[in-house]
Structure formats: structure tokens, C-alpha cells
Design an enzyme around this catalytic site. Structure first.
Site, PDB file in Angstrom:
ATOM      1  N   GLU A 171      -5.038  -8.710   1.321  1.00 42.94           N
ATOM      2  CA  GLU A 171      -5.581  -8.290   2.482  1.00 42.94           C
ATOM      3  C   GLU A 171      -7.068  -8.124   2.220  1.00 42.94           C
ATOM      4  O   GLU A 171      -7.567  -7.556   1.421  1.00 42.94           O
ATOM      5  CB  GLU A 171      -5.290  -6.990   3.039  1.00 42.94           C
ATOM      6  CG  GLU A 171      -3.755  -6.783   3.841  1.00 42.94           C
ATOM      7  CD  GLU A 171      -3.426  -5.639   4.257  1.00 42.94           C
ATOM      8  OE1 GLU A 171      -4.313  -4.885   4.486  1.00 42.94           O
ATOM      9  OE2 GLU A 171      -2.197  -5.532   4.157  1.00 42.94           O
ATOM     10  N   GLU A 204       0.809  -1.269   0.204  1.00 40.35           N
ATOM     11  CA  GLU A 204       0.047   0.057   0.203  1.00 40.35           C
ATOM     12  C   GLU A 204       0.834   1.036  -0.039  1.00 40.35           C
ATOM     13  O   GLU A 204       0.964   2.023   1.077  1.00 40.35           O
ATOM     14  CB  GLU A 204      -0.929  -0.024   1.129  1.00 40.35           C
ATOM     15  CG  GLU A 204      -2.007  -1.003   1.207  1.00 40.35           C
ATOM     16  CD  GLU A 204      -3.234  -0.828   2.162  1.00 40.35           C
ATOM     17  OE1 GLU A 204      -3.310   0.288   2.557  1.00 40.35           O
ATOM     18  OE2 GLU A 204      -3.896  -1.611   2.055  1.00 40.35           O
TER      19      GLU A 204
END
Ligand code: NOJ
Length: 447
Positions: free
Chosen positions: A352, A165
Site C-alpha cells: 500500500e 496492518e
């Protein structure tokens, strides 16, 4: 209806070093940007600091035993750069190497495939002081760090992730509520550009080694925004801003298509935000990858008449929690549009996915997490459909194995399959732990 996933589908759980390890001054570890940031009063909800966190630095064997109980096939964790190279660019710390060696060996002994991220937000503080990702020398420092990791663990890790991320680096430098806590959009964009070059350099290095079993990819979260009314110009503009200018487009475009999108390029030019780009950078960034990891939590519907011109979550972009409405049923659409738009012709993983619960003082309420089970089902259904319609998704990693340090939300948001008692450091299974174990055992679930 029975939702059965493909044979060899990778069911996993995910964590990250800063969020679970603790032991921040033990075993020769240097400080990270988040150690320092979290100690600044007022930065973290509830004043949480990661000095101990879940104490996985000492309890990794117990954690692997939990995974074994769940039956997970793979564990996604991250290396702590300041544990490996305490000041980021100097001496390698043998105790840090030894810690991850023990963790990896323990996973292998238990038949759990390692999926490891090089950088999950914990930058050595010594490098932050030098400007962090805004300093172009970062490309050399990161390359050396990647080299140390690959030299020590290259073939032991089946799935290497360079960055998790990258938007967090934007948020931390432009929005102020993540480390390092700056609010400078232009600087943040330079940081992100340099970060992408770091990624490319690490992949090039990886390729030069010809590892037998290892693959490499990157994880970019997609919080896709759609206009509530596609005919409403404000809604359309708001969604586009969130996707392209302050969202996943900042990364997926240069990684998979090459260069910044026209929308972002124009926006940066008009607002004097264009980073310094060196010749060859875009080629370095756009490396052929082995897989793409999508972190997926929710989809946002922007209705500017309701929110007064802001995003669906009432914020101005970035990676936020506590979305007001759930639109997980749109996952299949998000997946198919993403692989099509960015011409992603490599395997995808949901690297995720998970749900936070508020840290209710009534522990029993937290343990009885039917809401997590319902949420995960609401994601697995469109995921199953996407796979049956030909999208090549190879795995799903649930965030997270246990409650841990949720960045600016501290210990107030509980994402775990296991409840972490932060007093005793005991891990207690929630209802979802048993349910997830059955999903793994059955390679799916019935409804
Ligand atoms: C994003 C991040 O990768 C992870 O560190 C975080 O805890 C979860 N998603 C939940 O917000």
C-alpha cells in the site's frame, strides 16, 4: 531521467472489504466490529457509516472495469469475515462465498491477479462480544475461517495475506479511536499476541495444502521514526518507542526473528503489559513466508524540542493520518534497514502507498490531484533506487482504487485514483488515474 521498473513488476491497486463493499446486512452477512463502532455517535469524522460505502458489493464488475482501464496487473482486496461466516465461528454463508467467487472470476477474466487479505480489520461483531482477539479461542476461530477461505479459493489467489496492518488491533484496543474503541494497553498487547498466533496457524494450514500457484505472506506497515538529532537522548528514546514499543517492531520481530525484542520485553515487564504466552507460540508465529508486504506512507522525524516530548505527529504512536512533513525520500533507507534488521530474505512488495486529500466541497479541486502524482513519484523514485541497489521489491499497490471509508476519518479523507460520489455512487477519474495508467503502460515514468 527515466525510471524503468523491472520486467514483470506488479503494478496494482488496493482496497479492503469494510471500506468499499457496503451491503452490510445483505446476502446473509453478519455485522462487523466496525459496523457497530461507526454507528456510535462521535466516533467517525463526519458521522460516516459503511452501510453503503462505495457499494462494491453490487458494483464489483464496474470496479474491475476501472482496474482494466488503468491496466493494473493485480488487485489487492480483502475478504469480509462476517460475510463468509456471519457470527465468526458458526455456519458458513454460501452467498458470501458466491460473492467472492464472482469477484475472483471477474478479475481472472480480465487478466488481473488476485492478492487477497484474510483479515483487514473487520471482525465479526459476534466475536468482538466474546472478547475479540483478546480471547485465546480466537486462534481456533481464525484457523477455521482461514480453512474455509483456503478450501474455497486456495489456488485462485496468487498472493494470500493473513493480516493487514496488525497495529490496527493495537490501536483499537489501546488507543480507543479504532474499533472496538477500548483503551487498555495490556489487553491490546494480548490481542496482538493472539493475532500473531492466528497468523502462524493460518500459514501452517496453508503449507499443509501444497497449493500450486499460491503464495502466502503478511502486511506490516512501517512508519519509521528517526531522531531529529541522533545525539539528543529524548529524540532517540521517542523514535525508539514509536518503532519498537508501539510500532512495526511489535510484529516484525516475532514474525521474522522470533519472540519480542529486548526493548519491548523490558517495557512490557516494567509496565505489567506482558501478554500470556503459551509454550510454542513463538515457533508458531515465526513461519517461513513467501513474501513480506510493507505498507509505506511516510517517515517521521522526531524532534522533541519542537513537539514537547511527543512524536513527530504530536501523537503518542499508532497508525495516524495527516503527517506534518513528507520524508518519503527516505524509503530506500527504510527498506534496506528493515530487510537487514529483520533478516528478510524473501521478496518484498509495497502493498500500500497513497495520499489522502481533504474532502473539499469543490469537486474540481479534488479531481485535479497533481499533489497525488507528485507524492507517488516521490515514493517511486527511492523505490526504483532501492530495487537497482538489489532490494528485491516485486510490486507496488496504490491505495486506493477509489475514495472510500477511511476508518475514523470516515469519508472525509479521499485516497482514490477515482473520485467516489457518495450520492450517486459514480466513480470519476481524477488526474492521477490517467497518470498511473501511463506509469503502468510504460513500466515507469520519465522526469
Ligand atoms: C492503511 C490501511 O491498511 C488502509 O485500510 C487505510 O485505508 C490506508 N492505510 C490509508 O490510511
Amino acid at each position: 531521467m527515466k525510471y524503468t521498473f523491472p520486467e514483470n513488476f506488479i503494478w496494482g491497486v488496493a482496497t479492503a472489504a469494510q471500506q468499499i463493499e457496503g451491503g452490510i446486512t445483505e446476502g446473509g452477512r453478519g455485522l462487523s466490529n466496525w459496523d457497530v463502532f461507526s454507528h456510535i455517535p462521535g466516533k467517525i469524522e463526519g458521522g460516516g457509516v459503511t452501510d453503503v460505502a462505495c457499494d462494491s458489493y453490487h458494483r464489483y464488475e464496474e470496479d474491475v472495469a476501472l482496474m482494466k482501464k488503468l491496466g493494473v496487473k493485480s488487485y489487492r482486496f480483502s475478504f469480509s469475515w462476517p460475510r463468509i461466516i456471519p457470527d465468526g465461528c458458526g455456519e458458513v454463508n454460501p452467498e458470501g462465498i458466491a460473492y467472492y467467487r464472482k469477484l475472483i472470476d471477474c478479475l481472472k477474466k480480465n487478466g488481473i491477479v488476485p492478492n487477497a487479505t484474510m483479515f483487514h480489520w473487520d471482525l465479526p461483531y459476534a466475536l468482538q462480544v466474546k472478547g475479540g482477539f483478546g480471547n485465546r479461542n480466537m486462534t481456533g476461530w481464525f484457523k477455521r475461517y482461514a480453512e474455509v477461505l483456503l478450501d474455497n479459493f486456495g489456488n485462485d489467489i496468487e498472493y494470500w495475506v493473513t493480516f493487514n496492518e496488525p497495529i490496527a488491533t493495537y490501536v483499537g484496543n489501546a488507543k480507543g479511536f479504532f474499533a472496538p474503541g477500548l483503551s487498555d494497553d495490556a489487553y491490546a498487547r494480548q490481542c496482538c499476541h493472539n493475532l500473531l498466533v492466528c497468523h502462524g496457524e493460518a500459514v501452517k494450514l496453508f503449507r499443509s495444502r501444497n497449493f500450486k500457484n499460491a503464495k502466502i505472506g503478511i502486511v506490516v506497515d512501517v512508519w519509521k521514526h528517526y531522531p531529529a538529532d541522533p545525539e539528543n537522548a529524548e529524540d532517540v528514546k521517542t523514535a525508539e518507542f514509536s518503532n519498537e514499543i508501539e510500532g512495526y517492531g511489535m510484529f516484525l520481530n516475532p514474525l521474522f526473528l522470533g519472540g519480542y525484542s529486548d526493548i519491548l520485553t523490558r517495557y512490557m515487564e516494567e509496565n505489567r503489559l506482558t501478554p500470556e504466552i503459551q509454550p510454542g507460540d513463538f515457533d508458531t508465529i515465526r513461519q517461513k513466508l513467501d513474501f513480506y508486504g510493507m505498507n509505506f506512507y511516510n517517515v517521521l522525524i522526531d524532534d522533541t524540542r519542537k513537539t514537547g516530548g511527543k512524536n513527530a505527529d504530536g501523537s503518542e504512536g499508532g497508525n495516524f493520518q495527516n503527517r506534518p512533513e513528507s520524508h518519503t525520500e527516505l524509503l530506500e533507507r527504510v527498506l534496506s534497514e528493515t530487510v537487514e534488521k529483520y533478516k528478510i530474505d524473501i521478496p518484498v512488495m509495497i502493498s500500500e502507498n497513497g495520499l489522502p486529500q481533504h474532502n473539499d466541497p469543490d469537486r474540481e479541486k479534488v479531481l485535479d490531484d497533481q499533489e497525488r502524482i507528485d507524492y507517488v513519484k516521490s515514493v517511486l523514485k527511492p523505490l526504483h533506487s532501492a530495487i537497482s541497489h538489489g532490494i528485491d521489491v516485486r510490486g507496488y499497490y496504490l491505495w486506493s482504487l477509489m475514495d472510500n471509508f477511511e476508518w475514523s476519518a470516515g469519508f472525509e479523507a479521499r485516497f482514490g485514483l477515482y473520485y467516489t460520489d457518495y450520492e450517486t455512487l459514480e466513480r470519476i477519474p481524477k488526474k492521477s488515474a490517467g497518470w498511473y495508467a501511463s506509469v503502468i503502460a510504460d513500466n515507469g515514468f520519465e522526469e
